[in-house]
Design a protein around this motif. Structure first.
Motif, PDB file in Angstrom:
ATOM      1  N   GLU A  74       0.793  -1.153  -0.036  1.00  0.00           N
ATOM      2  CA  GLU A  74      -0.059  -0.020  -0.012  1.00  0.00           C
ATOM      3  C   GLU A  74       0.875   1.206  -0.012  1.00  0.00           C
ATOM      4  O   GLU A  74       0.755   2.096  -0.606  1.00  0.00           O
ATOM      5  CB  GLU A  74      -0.825   0.185   1.204  1.00  0.00           C
ATOM      6  N   LEU A  75       1.671   1.321   1.051  1.00  0.00           N
ATOM      7  CA  LEU A  75       2.764   2.468   0.986  1.00  0.00           C
ATOM      8  C   LEU A  75       3.730   2.704  -0.204  1.00  0.00           C
ATOM      9  O   LEU A  75       3.915   3.625  -0.911  1.00  0.00           O
ATOM     10  CB  LEU A  75       3.650   2.519   2.181  1.00  0.00           C
ATOM     11  N   LEU A  76       4.024   1.630  -0.728  1.00  0.00           N
ATOM     12  CA  LEU A  76       4.712   1.597  -2.234  1.00  0.00           C
ATOM     13  C   LEU A  76       3.851   2.104  -3.452  1.00  0.00           C
ATOM     14  O   LEU A  76       4.231   3.103  -3.971  1.00  0.00           O
ATOM     15  CB  LEU A  76       5.317   0.232  -2.741  1.00  0.00           C
ATOM     16  N   LEU A  77       2.423   1.871  -3.206  1.00  0.00           N
ATOM     17  CA  LEU A  77       1.568   2.341  -4.352  1.00  0.00           C
ATOM     18  C   LEU A  77       1.121   3.899  -4.181  1.00  0.00           C
ATOM     19  O   LEU A  77       1.126   4.796  -5.023  1.00  0.00           O
ATOM     20  CB  LEU A  77       0.401   1.265  -4.615  1.00  0.00           C
ATOM     21  N   VAL A  78       0.956   4.016  -2.892  1.00  0.00           N
ATOM     22  CA  VAL A  78       0.758   5.559  -2.577  1.00  0.00           C
ATOM     23  C   VAL A  78       1.740   6.429  -2.743  1.00  0.00           C
ATOM     24  O   VAL A  78       1.715   7.592  -3.414  1.00  0.00           O
ATOM     25  CB  VAL A  78       0.098   5.602  -1.153  1.00  0.00           C
ATOM     26  N   GLY A  79       3.213   5.763  -2.486  1.00  0.00           N
ATOM     27  CA  GLY A  79       4.195   6.798  -2.893  1.00  0.00           C
ATOM     28  C   GLY A  79       4.441   6.933  -4.468  1.00  0.00           C
ATOM     29  O   GLY A  79       4.877   7.966  -4.891  1.00  0.00           O
ATOM     30  N   THR A  80       4.319   5.854  -4.973  1.00  0.00           N
ATOM     31  CA  THR A  80       4.651   6.231  -6.359  1.00  0.00           C
ATOM     32  C   THR A  80       3.451   7.012  -7.227  1.00  0.00           C
ATOM     33  O   THR A  80       3.586   8.118  -7.933  1.00  0.00           O
ATOM     34  CB  THR A  80       4.028   4.653  -7.174  1.00  0.00           C
ATOM     35  N   ALA A  81       2.047   6.993  -6.722  1.00  0.00           N
ATOM     36  CA  ALA A  81       1.195   7.953  -6.968  1.00  0.00           C
ATOM     37  C   ALA A  81       1.419   9.477  -6.609  1.00  0.00           C
ATOM     38  O   ALA A  81       1.459  10.282  -7.292  1.00  0.00           O
ATOM     39  CB  ALA A  81      -0.178   7.691  -6.549  1.00  0.00           C
ATOM     40  N   PHE A  82       2.246   9.589  -5.564  1.00  0.00           N
ATOM     41  CA  PHE A  82       2.668  10.738  -5.114  1.00  0.00           C
ATOM     42  C   PHE A  82       3.615  11.259  -5.860  1.00  0.00           C
ATOM     43  O   PHE A  82       3.858  12.534  -5.872  1.00  0.00           O
ATOM     44  CB  PHE A  82       2.808  10.901  -3.533  1.00  0.00           C
ATOM     45  N   VAL A  83       4.563  10.573  -6.297  1.00  0.00           N
ATOM     46  CA  VAL A  83       5.875  10.979  -7.173  1.00  0.00           C
ATOM     47  C   VAL A  83       5.495  11.452  -8.423  1.00  0.00           C
ATOM     48  O   VAL A  83       5.698  12.485  -8.926  1.00  0.00           O
ATOM     49  CB  VAL A  83       6.934   9.898  -7.063  1.00  0.00           C
ATOM     50  N   ILE A  84       4.284  10.582  -8.899  1.00  0.00           N
ATOM     51  CA  ILE A  84       3.727  11.355 -10.148  1.00  0.00           C
ATOM     52  C   ILE A  84       3.275  12.597  -9.826  1.00  0.00           C
ATOM     53  O   ILE A  84       3.461  13.392 -10.912  1.00  0.00           O
ATOM     54  CB  ILE A  84       2.771   9.882 -10.658  1.00  0.00           C
ATOM     55  N   TYR A  85       2.505  12.837  -8.936  1.00  0.00           N
ATOM     56  CA  TYR A  85       1.512  14.123  -8.661  1.00  0.00           C
ATOM     57  C   TYR A  85       2.847  15.069  -8.633  1.00  0.00           C
ATOM     58  O   TYR A  85       2.695  16.332  -8.907  1.00  0.00           O
ATOM     59  CB  TYR A  85       0.823  13.837  -7.314  1.00  0.00           C
ATOM     60  N   ALA A  86       3.975  14.859  -7.571  1.00  0.00           N
ATOM     61  CA  ALA A  86       4.735  15.930  -7.105  1.00  0.00           C
ATOM     62  C   ALA A  86       5.924  16.439  -8.466  1.00  0.00           C
ATOM     63  O   ALA A  86       6.216  17.406  -8.420  1.00  0.00           O
ATOM     64  CB  ALA A  86       5.788  15.174  -6.121  1.00  0.00           C
ATOM     65  N   ARG A  87       5.932  15.367  -9.445  1.00  0.00           N
ATOM     66  CA  ARG A  87       6.780  15.799 -10.450  1.00  0.00           C
ATOM     67  C   ARG A  87       6.175  17.015 -11.349  1.00  0.00           C
ATOM     68  O   ARG A  87       6.822  18.075 -11.879  1.00  0.00           O
ATOM     69  CB  ARG A  87       6.755  14.791 -11.546  1.00  0.00           C
ATOM     70  N   HIS A  88       4.892  17.242 -11.134  1.00  0.00           N
ATOM     71  CA  HIS A  88       4.059  18.307 -11.777  1.00  0.00           C
ATOM     72  C   HIS A  88       3.492  19.284 -11.003  1.00  0.00           C
ATOM     73  O   HIS A  88       2.838  20.387 -11.548  1.00  0.00           O
ATOM     74  CB  HIS A  88       3.000  17.789 -12.843  1.00  0.00           C
ATOM     75  N   ALA A  89       3.755  19.203  -9.911  1.00  0.00           N
ATOM     76  CA  ALA A  89       3.142  20.187  -8.729  1.00  0.00           C
ATOM     77  C   ALA A  89       3.623  21.601  -8.828  1.00  0.00           C
ATOM     78  O   ALA A  89       3.022  22.474  -8.574  1.00  0.00           O
ATOM     79  CB  ALA A  89       3.221  19.602  -7.345  1.00  0.00           C
ATOM     80  N   ALA A  90       4.867  21.550  -9.433  1.00  0.00           N
ATOM     81  CA  ALA A  90       5.641  22.973  -9.312  1.00  0.00           C
ATOM     82  C   ALA A  90       5.621  23.456 -10.786  1.00  0.00           C
ATOM     83  O   ALA A  90       6.239  24.503 -11.211  1.00  0.00           O
ATOM     84  CB  ALA A  90       6.717  22.904  -8.972  1.00  0.00           C
ATOM     85  N   ASP A  91       4.619  22.947 -11.720  1.00  0.00           N
ATOM     86  CA  ASP A  91       4.708  23.422 -13.249  1.00  0.00           C
ATOM     87  C   ASP A  91       4.115  24.914 -13.202  1.00  0.00           C
ATOM     88  O   ASP A  91       3.379  25.152 -12.266  1.00  0.00           O
ATOM     89  CB  ASP A  91       3.835  22.475 -14.075  1.00  0.00           C
ATOM     90  N   TYR A  92       4.670  25.652 -14.064  1.00  0.00           N
ATOM     91  CA  TYR A  92       4.428  26.932 -14.131  1.00  0.00           C
ATOM     92  C   TYR A  92       4.757  27.324 -15.678  1.00  0.00           C
ATOM     93  O   TYR A  92       5.245  26.946 -16.753  1.00  0.00           O
ATOM     94  CB  TYR A  92       4.935  27.809 -13.350  1.00  0.00           C
TER      95      TYR A  92
END
Length: 172
Positions: A74-92
């Motif tokens: 569960e932590l591995l899957l949630v961590g993977t989803a967070f990494v995907i989210y974080a890659r584009h969280a600072a886009d501008y």
């Protein structure tokens, strides 16, 4: 697909008005609408890991060892989803207009693109259709901007940028 109309910026500018014009620098920054920064997301994820592992360890000590591997998955899957989210969280996207320079910056994940153009040769167009980008062109090169701009604001922004671009082009 229709062509995007190109609007001329030569009318009603300080160039043909004969007025004194003091050039100024203007900047527009458009960011993705994210509730958590990558740093906040990491802090939240580490606290989630700590809580989950404490609970899973309690089950392990009680004799239910099977809970621990599932907690890890569960932590591995949630961590993977967070990494995907974080890659584009600072886009501008940023547009900076100086008297002799138009600077366009686009940050998309790990890719950073920066273009420096002459405002005298730059053109801006927008066709007003839903999800249509603002299109900057300069000597055969085109850049689409506006994926972080609300649709209701694009027309007003187009007019504002068009006027600022005309003023910057005249200031040379």
């Amino acid at each position: 697909m229709g062509m995007i109309p190109e609007i001329s910026s030569s009318a009603n500018t300080p160039c043909n008005g004969g007025q004194n014009y003091t050039p100024q620098s203007s900047k527009w920054v458009f960011r993705r609408n994210c509730s958590l920064s990558p740093k906040q997301l990491l802090q939240w994820y580490l606290s989630l890991c700590a809580i989950t592992l404490v609970i899973a360890t309690g089950f392990l000590l009680a004799g239910f060892w099977i809970v621990l591997p599932f907690a890890g998955i569960e932590l591995l899957l949630v961590g993977t989803a967070f990494v995907i989210y974080a890659r584009h969280a600072a886009d501008y996207e940023m547009i900076e207009l100086q008297p002799n320079q138009l600077i366009l910056v686009m940050a998309d994940g790990t890719k950073l693109t920066q273009l420096e153009w002459s405002p005298q040769w730059a053109k801006l167009s927008y066709n007003g259709k839903y999800k249509a980008p603002l299109l900057f062109s300069h000597r055969g090169q085109q850049v689409k901007l506006g994926k972080f701009i609300a649709e209701k604001d694009k027309s007003a922004l187009h007019r504002e940028l068009k006027a600022a671009l005309a003023r910057a082009a005249c200031s040379v």
